[in-house]
Scaffold this active site. Structure first.
Site, PDB file in Angstrom:
ATOM      1  N   GLY A  26       0.749  -1.043  -0.020  1.00  0.00           N
ATOM      2  CA  GLY A  26      -0.053  -0.062  -0.091  1.00  0.00           C
ATOM      3  C   GLY A  26       0.955   1.197  -0.062  1.00  0.00           C
ATOM      4  NE  ARG A  30       5.227  -1.713   4.270  1.00  0.00           N
ATOM      5  CZ  ARG A  30       3.939  -1.697   4.905  1.00  0.00           C
ATOM      6  NH1 ARG A  30       3.106  -2.273   4.282  1.00  0.00           N
ATOM      7  NH2 ARG A  30       3.611  -1.082   6.135  1.00  0.00           N
ATOM      8  NE  ARG A  49      -4.229   9.568 -10.304  1.00  0.00           N
ATOM      9  CZ  ARG A  49      -5.436  10.273 -10.096  1.00  0.00           C
ATOM     10  NH1 ARG A  49      -5.478  10.577  -8.606  1.00  0.00           N
ATOM     11  NH2 ARG A  49      -6.288  10.714 -11.127  1.00  0.00           N
ATOM     12  NE  ARG A  93      -3.041  -6.063   1.328  1.00  0.00           N
ATOM     13  CZ  ARG A  93      -2.584  -4.771   2.144  1.00  0.00           C
ATOM     14  NH1 ARG A  93      -1.590  -4.130   1.703  1.00  0.00           N
ATOM     15  NH2 ARG A  93      -2.923  -4.809   3.509  1.00  0.00           N
ATOM     16  CB  SER A  96       0.458  -3.371   8.262  1.00  0.00           C
ATOM     17  OG  SER A  96      -0.299  -2.240   7.545  1.00  0.00           O
ATOM     18  CD  GLU A 186      -5.644  -1.979   1.500  1.00  0.00           C
ATOM     19  OE1 GLU A 186      -5.569  -1.063   1.880  1.00  0.00           O
ATOM     20  OE2 GLU A 186      -4.780  -3.226   2.266  1.00  0.00           O
ATOM     21  CG  ASP A 209      -2.605  -2.441  14.586  1.00  0.00           C
ATOM     22  OD1 ASP A 209      -4.212  -2.546  15.083  1.00  0.00           O
ATOM     23  OD2 ASP A 209      -2.452  -2.468  13.378  1.00  0.00           O
ATOM     24  NE  ARG A 222       2.001   1.392  10.283  1.00  0.00           N
ATOM     25  CZ  ARG A 222       1.514   2.223  11.265  1.00  0.00           C
ATOM     26  NH1 ARG A 222       1.611   1.749  12.633  1.00  0.00           N
ATOM     27  NH2 ARG A 222       1.556   3.642  11.212  1.00  0.00           N
TER      28      ARG A 222
END
Length: 237
Positions: A26, A30, A49, A93, A96, A186, A209, A222
């Protein structure tokens, strides 16, 4: 659009610049971290973007990494275009998730065999019932085997892909009763797009978390320290 131009308005790559296997996250930062850590000679193919994408090699095999943003509408757009305009065959994918399982703690991996959801994403298919979004079995099995090999703590099962992050009435107790492992936003859309396109997909989530215990991580942790799920993802190439 003609084939010598970019096929979609959201991805700046020309045809052939994206590998048949794409590992997605996402957070675009990362993705940049994965490109620098895992890829040999990575070349940026997208910054439209700010959704970064790179293609390089891993152990001699061509692979791409790319961001998909937050939520099912965002990953729905990017994975649809990758599957249907760029001939991508496999999307993994790495993201987190918040644990609602007492055996999954910070840093552990949830392998999404299936994805429950409160989203209306499947309504577009006009199915005469409820569709159950599931992972590619071979990828799922190989991911579990990789976790065993690396010695990473993991669980395989259902995740819950939510359309909201700040829910008024999340009803987590109901999902806990049904054995759902973790909450994310997602994977259900990814699995539906893969099913419709006849392609392969898998969702791997590091627990960031714990909803039940209050354990948390920072945004920086993360972004840069969730490397175990990345090890697993790249081992599937």
């Amino acid at each position: 659009m003609t084939k010598d131009l970019t096929p979609t308005p959201h991805i700046g790559a020309k045809l052939g610049e994206i590998a048949e296997t794409v590992i997605m996250a996402g957070d675009p930062l990362r993705v940049k971290f994965m490109a620098e850590r895992f890829l040999t000679d990575p070349v940026e193919f997208n910054h439209v973007r700010g959704m970064l994408g790179y293609t390089g090699t891993y152990n001699g095999k061509r692979v791409s990494v790319m961001g998909h943003g937050m939520g099912m509408p965002s990953i729905g757009i990017y994975t649809y275009e990758l599957f249907n305009f760029y001939n991508v065959q496999t999307i993994i994918r790495v993201g987190s998730a918040g644990s609602i399982n007492h055996d999954l703690h910070i840093g552990d991996i949830a392998i999404a065999q299936g994805a429950c959801t409160n989203s209306n994403y499947a309504a577009q298919y006009e199915l005469p019932g409820t569709f159950a979004p599931i992972a590619d079995f071979q990828l799922c099995r190989q991911a579990a085997e990789a976790c065993e090999k690396f010695g990473y703590n993991y669980r395989v099962g259902n995740v819950f892909s939510s359309d909201v992050f700040y829910g008024e009435n999340p009803h987590n107790d109901k999902w806990i009763q049904m054995g759902v492992l973790a909450l994310e936003m997602e994977i259900a859309a990814l699995y539906m797009n893969a099913a419709r396109a006849g392609r392969r997909a898998l969702g791997l989530c590091t627990i960031s978390d714990h909803i039940l215990t209050g354990e948390v991580t920072t945004a920086e942790e993360r972004q840069t320290t969730f490397t175990h799920m990345m090890d697993v993802a790249f081992s599937l190439i």
